[in-house]
Design a protein around this motif. Structure first.
Motif, PDB file in Angstrom:
ATOM      1  N   MET A 182    -118.616   0.001  96.658  1.00  0.00           N
ATOM      2  CA  MET A 182    -118.169   1.316  96.225  1.00  0.00           C
ATOM      3  C   MET A 182    -116.840   1.677  96.888  1.00  0.00           C
ATOM      4  O   MET A 182    -115.897   2.132  96.221  1.00  0.00           O
ATOM      5  N   ILE A 183    -116.732   1.468  98.192  1.00  0.00           N
ATOM      6  CA  ILE A 183    -115.494   1.774  98.905  1.00  0.00           C
ATOM      7  C   ILE A 183    -114.361   0.874  98.409  1.00  0.00           C
ATOM      8  O   ILE A 183    -113.212   1.317  98.236  1.00  0.00           O
ATOM      9  N   ALA A 184    -114.675  -0.406  98.160  1.00  0.00           N
ATOM     10  CA  ALA A 184    -113.648  -1.327  97.644  1.00  0.00           C
ATOM     11  C   ALA A 184    -113.174  -0.888  96.263  1.00  0.00           C
ATOM     12  O   ALA A 184    -111.974  -0.981  95.943  1.00  0.00           O
ATOM     13  N   SER A 185    -114.095  -0.392  95.430  1.00  0.00           N
ATOM     14  CA  SER A 185    -113.726   0.084  94.104  1.00  0.00           C
ATOM     15  C   SER A 185    -112.835   1.315  94.198  1.00  0.00           C
ATOM     16  O   SER A 185    -111.850   1.445  93.455  1.00  0.00           O
ATOM     17  N   ILE A 186    -113.173   2.223  95.107  1.00  0.00           N
ATOM     18  CA  ILE A 186    -112.332   3.405  95.312  1.00  0.00           C
ATOM     19  C   ILE A 186    -110.927   2.988  95.733  1.00  0.00           C
ATOM     20  O   ILE A 186    -109.925   3.470  95.200  1.00  0.00           O
ATOM     21  N   SER A 187    -110.845   2.072  96.685  1.00  0.00           N
ATOM     22  CA  SER A 187    -109.537   1.615  97.171  1.00  0.00           C
ATOM     23  C   SER A 187    -108.736   0.970  96.056  1.00  0.00           C
ATOM     24  O   SER A 187    -107.525   1.228  95.919  1.00  0.00           O
ATOM     25  N   SER A 286    -106.030   3.599  83.229  1.00  0.00           N
ATOM     26  CA  SER A 286    -106.069   2.831  84.465  1.00  0.00           C
ATOM     27  C   SER A 286    -107.197   3.275  85.377  1.00  0.00           C
ATOM     28  O   SER A 286    -107.780   2.474  86.103  1.00  0.00           O
ATOM     29  N   LEU A 287    -107.525   4.557  85.374  1.00  0.00           N
ATOM     30  CA  LEU A 287    -108.610   5.056  86.205  1.00  0.00           C
ATOM     31  C   LEU A 287    -109.893   5.272  85.413  1.00  0.00           C
ATOM     32  O   LEU A 287    -110.894   5.667  85.975  1.00  0.00           O
ATOM     33  N   ASN A 288    -109.849   5.030  84.096  1.00  0.00           N
ATOM     34  CA  ASN A 288    -110.995   5.281  83.224  1.00  0.00           C
ATOM     35  C   ASN A 288    -111.456   6.734  83.354  1.00  0.00           C
ATOM     36  O   ASN A 288    -112.635   7.032  83.415  1.00  0.00           O
ATOM     37  N   LEU A 289    -110.496   7.641  83.409  1.00  0.00           N
ATOM     38  CA  LEU A 289    -110.789   9.066  83.487  1.00  0.00           C
ATOM     39  C   LEU A 289    -110.380   9.740  82.185  1.00  0.00           C
ATOM     40  O   LEU A 289    -109.346   9.408  81.594  1.00  0.00           O
ATOM     41  N   SER A 290    -111.191  10.681  81.757  1.00  0.00           N
ATOM     42  CA  SER A 290    -110.862  11.463  80.569  1.00  0.00           C
ATOM     43  C   SER A 290    -109.648  12.347  80.846  1.00  0.00           C
ATOM     44  O   SER A 290    -109.519  12.903  81.942  1.00  0.00           O
ATOM     45  N   PRO A 291    -108.739  12.491  79.877  1.00  0.00           N
ATOM     46  CA  PRO A 291    -107.609  13.414  80.066  1.00  0.00           C
ATOM     47  C   PRO A 291    -108.054  14.835  80.371  1.00  0.00           C
ATOM     48  O   PRO A 291    -107.378  15.554  81.106  1.00  0.00           O
ATOM     49  N   VAL A 292    -109.196  15.243  79.823  1.00  0.00           N
ATOM     50  CA  VAL A 292    -109.713  16.586  80.115  1.00  0.00           C
ATOM     51  C   VAL A 292    -110.103  16.694  81.587  1.00  0.00           C
ATOM     52  O   VAL A 292    -109.841  17.712  82.239  1.00  0.00           O
ATOM     53  N   ILE A 320    -114.630  10.676  93.141  1.00  0.00           N
ATOM     54  CA  ILE A 320    -115.899  11.320  92.761  1.00  0.00           C
ATOM     55  C   ILE A 320    -116.584  10.529  91.654  1.00  0.00           C
ATOM     56  O   ILE A 320    -117.804  10.305  91.688  1.00  0.00           O
ATOM     57  N   LYS A 321    -115.817  10.075  90.680  1.00  0.00           N
ATOM     58  CA  LYS A 321    -116.394   9.314  89.579  1.00  0.00           C
ATOM     59  C   LYS A 321    -117.005   8.003  90.063  1.00  0.00           C
ATOM     60  O   LYS A 321    -118.107   7.610  89.643  1.00  0.00           O
ATOM     61  N   ILE A 322    -116.321   7.316  90.956  1.00  0.00           N
ATOM     62  CA  ILE A 322    -116.818   6.030  91.452  1.00  0.00           C
ATOM     63  C   ILE A 322    -118.084   6.226  92.276  1.00  0.00           C
ATOM     64  O   ILE A 322    -119.029   5.430  92.190  1.00  0.00           O
ATOM     65  N   VAL A 323    -118.128   7.286  93.081  1.00  0.00           N
ATOM     66  CA  VAL A 323    -119.343   7.576  93.849  1.00  0.00           C
ATOM     67  C   VAL A 323    -120.513   7.837  92.904  1.00  0.00           C
ATOM     68  O   VAL A 323    -121.632   7.346  93.114  1.00  0.00           O
ATOM     69  N   CYS A 324    -120.269   8.604  91.841  1.00  0.00           N
ATOM     70  CA  CYS A 324    -121.326   8.889  90.872  1.00  0.00           C
ATOM     71  C   CYS A 324    -121.800   7.616  90.164  1.00  0.00           C
ATOM     72  O   CYS A 324    -122.975   7.503  89.808  1.00  0.00           O
ATOM     73  N   GLU A 325    -120.896   6.656  89.967  1.00  0.00           N
ATOM     74  CA  GLU A 325    -121.277   5.395  89.332  1.00  0.00           C
ATOM     75  C   GLU A 325    -122.314   4.635  90.144  1.00  0.00           C
ATOM     76  O   GLU A 325    -123.146   3.898  89.598  1.00  0.00           O
ATOM     77  N   LEU A 330    -126.698  10.267  89.420  1.00  0.00           N
ATOM     78  CA  LEU A 330    -125.412  10.871  89.052  1.00  0.00           C
ATOM     79  C   LEU A 330    -124.632  10.055  88.030  1.00  0.00           C
ATOM     80  O   LEU A 330    -123.503  10.428  87.685  1.00  0.00           O
ATOM     81  N   LYS A 331    -125.205   8.972  87.540  1.00  0.00           N
ATOM     82  CA  LYS A 331    -124.490   8.132  86.577  1.00  0.00           C
ATOM     83  C   LYS A 331    -124.098   8.880  85.300  1.00  0.00           C
ATOM     84  O   LYS A 331    -123.023   8.626  84.740  1.00  0.00           O
ATOM     85  N   PRO A 332    -124.933   9.803  84.779  1.00  0.00           N
ATOM     86  CA  PRO A 332    -124.477  10.570  83.594  1.00  0.00           C
ATOM     87  C   PRO A 332    -123.178  11.330  83.832  1.00  0.00           C
ATOM     88  O   PRO A 332    -122.339  11.434  82.938  1.00  0.00           O
ATOM     89  N   ILE A 333    -122.997  11.865  85.049  1.00  0.00           N
ATOM     90  CA  ILE A 333    -121.752  12.568  85.365  1.00  0.00           C
ATOM     91  C   ILE A 333    -120.571  11.606  85.320  1.00  0.00           C
ATOM     92  O   ILE A 333    -119.498  11.926  84.798  1.00  0.00           O
ATOM     93  N   SER A 334    -120.772  10.405  85.860  1.00  0.00           N
ATOM     94  CA  SER A 334    -119.715   9.393  85.840  1.00  0.00           C
ATOM     95  C   SER A 334    -119.326   9.033  84.411  1.00  0.00           C
ATOM     96  O   SER A 334    -118.137   8.878  84.093  1.00  0.00           O
ATOM     97  N   ILE A 335    -120.325   8.900  83.542  1.00  0.00           N
ATOM     98  CA  ILE A 335    -120.044   8.565  82.142  1.00  0.00           C
ATOM     99  C   ILE A 335    -119.254   9.679  81.467  1.00  0.00           C
ATOM    100  O   ILE A 335    -118.294   9.433  80.722  1.00  0.00           O
TER     101      ILE A 335
END
Length: 350
Positions: A182-187, A286-292, A320-325, A330-335
Motif C-alpha cells: 500500500m505504501i509503495a503504491s502511494i509512493s 495517471s492517478l485513476n481519479l475521477s475529475p469530479v 486516500i483512494k489507495i488506502v481505501c483500495e 472501504l473498497k466501494p469508496i475507492s471505486i
C-alpha cells in the motif's frame, strides 16, 4: 437497519468535518508537515539509493537536505531577479498609468484637478507602511514554516529505509506485505503525479514565455515562471497566471488595443487548454481519479489550507483512494473515487 446505516453515515460526515476544522485551526503545524510528507516522496528514493550504495544514512539525509536548500536558494535568486527587473521599470509604468489616467479624465469630461486636493502622501503613506509590515510578517512566517518543513523532512527521511523492516516485525507476514504494498503504491502514484504535473507546468510556462516574447510583452520570462508555479494549483491557478501579463500589455501598448486583446486570447487559450482540458484528463488517468473527485478535493483542501491546500489536494486524494483500495470495507469508496474507465473497458470486452 436503514436507520442505523443513516446514523453511521451522518456520524462519519460529522467526524470528517470535525477533523477538517481541527486541521484548519492547526494549519501552522499541519501544512509544513504535509509539505514535508510530499517532499519525502521526492527525496526518499534518493536517500534509499545512497543507503543501498553503502552511504551512511546520516550523510545521505544531509546531502539531500543540502540539495533541497540549494534548489530553494536558486528559486529565491531567480525570484529576486525577476522582482528587481519589475521594480527597475516601475517608474516608466507609473508615467504610462498617469497618461492613461489623464486620457480617461479628459474623455469623461472630469476636471483635471478634481483629485488635486487629496494628500496622496498622507493617504498612501500608512498603507505603504502597513504593506511593508505585511511583507516582513510574510517573510518571517515563510522562514519559520521552511524550518519546520526541513525538520519534519529530516525525521521522515531518517525513518524511511527502516520502514519495511518495522512493518515485517510489527505485523504478521500477510498484513505486513499488504501495508508495504500500500505504501509503495502511494509512493508510485504520487511520484507519477509529480512527474506529470512538473511536465505540464513546465510546458505551460515555456509556451507562455514564447508567446509573450513573440508578442513583445515585457517580462515574458517572469510571466512564464509565474505560469509554471501557479499551474501547480489545479484549474484556477492557470487562469490567475494570465491576469498580470494581460494587465501589463494593456498599460504597455496603450492606446493600442490589438496587442492586449491578442495577448489575452493567446494566454487564455494556452491556460484553458492546458489547465482545464489536458491536465484534468491526464491527471485523472495517471492517478485513476475521477475529475469530479479532483475538483471536490481542490475545493475542500483549498478551503481548509488555502493555496497550499489546493497544491496538496490531488496527492492527498490519491493517498486516500489507495488506502481505501486495501481495506475491504472501504473498497466501494475507492471505486467511486476512480475514473471508472477500466470497468467500461471490461464491459466493452464482454
Amino acid at each position: 437497519m436503514k436507520r442505523s446505516n443513516l446514523m453511521v453515515g451522518l456520524l462519519s460526515v460529522l467526524v470528517v468535518f470535525t477533523v477538517a476544522a481541527a486541521f484548519k485551526v492547526a494549519h501552522t503545524v499541519v501544512i509544513p508537515l504535509m509539505i514535508a510528507w510530499l517532499l519525502s516522496y521526492i527525496c526518499g528514493p534518493v536517500v534509499n539509493y545512497l543507503v543501498h550504495k553503502k552511504v551512511p544514512l546520516g550523510v545521505a539525509v544531509f546531502a539531500v537536505l543540502v540539495l533541497v536548500l540549494f534548489v530553494c536558494y536558486l528559486g529565491g535568486v531567480f525570484l529576486g531577479g525577476r522582482v528587481s527587473d519589475v521594480l527597475a521599470q516601475s517608474p516608466r509604468y507609473v508615467n504610462q498609468l498617469n497618461a492613461i489616467y489623464q486620457d480617461v479624465v479628459s474623455g469623461l469630461d472630469v476636471p483635471e484637478d478634481f483629485l488635486a486636493d487629496i494628500n496622496w502622501a498622507r493617504q498612501l503613506g500608512p498603507k505603504l507602511a502597513a504593506l511593508s509590515g505585511s511583507v516582513a510578517v510574510f517573510m518571517g512566517n515563510f522562514l519559520g514554516k521552511l524550518i519546520l518543513v526541513l525538520i519534519f523532512l529530516v525525521f521522515m527521511l531518517l525513518g524511511k529505509p527502516y520502514f519495511k523492516y518495522k512493518m515485517a516485525a510489527a505485523f504478521p507476514p500477510d498484513r505486513a506485505t499488504q501495508f508495504t504494498e500500500m505504501i509503495a503504491s502511494i509512493s508510485k502514484q504520487i511520484g507519477q503525479y509529480l512527474v506529470v504535473k512538473v511536465a505540464i507546468s513546465g510546458t505551460t510556462g515555456v509556451m507562455v514565455w514564447v508567446a509573450l516574447t513573440l508578442l513583445k510583452v515585457e517580462f515574458a520570462l517572469t510571466w512564464g515562471a509565474l505560469a509554471f508555479f501557479l499551474n501547480f494549483i489545479p484549474s484556477i491557478g492557470s487562469i490567475l497566471a494570465s491576469i498580470p501579463p494581460i494587465l501589463l500589455a494593456i498599460v504597455q501598448y496603450y492606446p493600442s488595443v490589438w496587442t492586449p486583446v491578442l495577448t489575452a486570447v493567446v494566454l487564455l487559450l494556452i491556460q484553458m487548454t492546458m489547465g482545464n482540458v489536458i491536465e484534468p484528463k491526464i491527471m485523472g488517468d495517471s492517478l485513476n481519479l475521477s475529475p469530479v473527485v479532483i475538483l471536490l478535493s481542490l475545493i475542500f483542501f483549498g478551503w481548509m489550507w488555502g493555496m497550499t491546500g489546493a497544491l496538496l489536494s490531488v496527492p492527498i486524494a490519491a493517498a486516500i483512494k489507495i488506502v481505501c483500495e486495501n481495506i475491504d470495507a472501504l473498497k466501494p469508496i475507492s471505486i467511486l473515487m476512480g475514473s471508472g474507465k477500466q470497468f467500461m473497458k471490461e464491459k466493452a470486452k464482454v
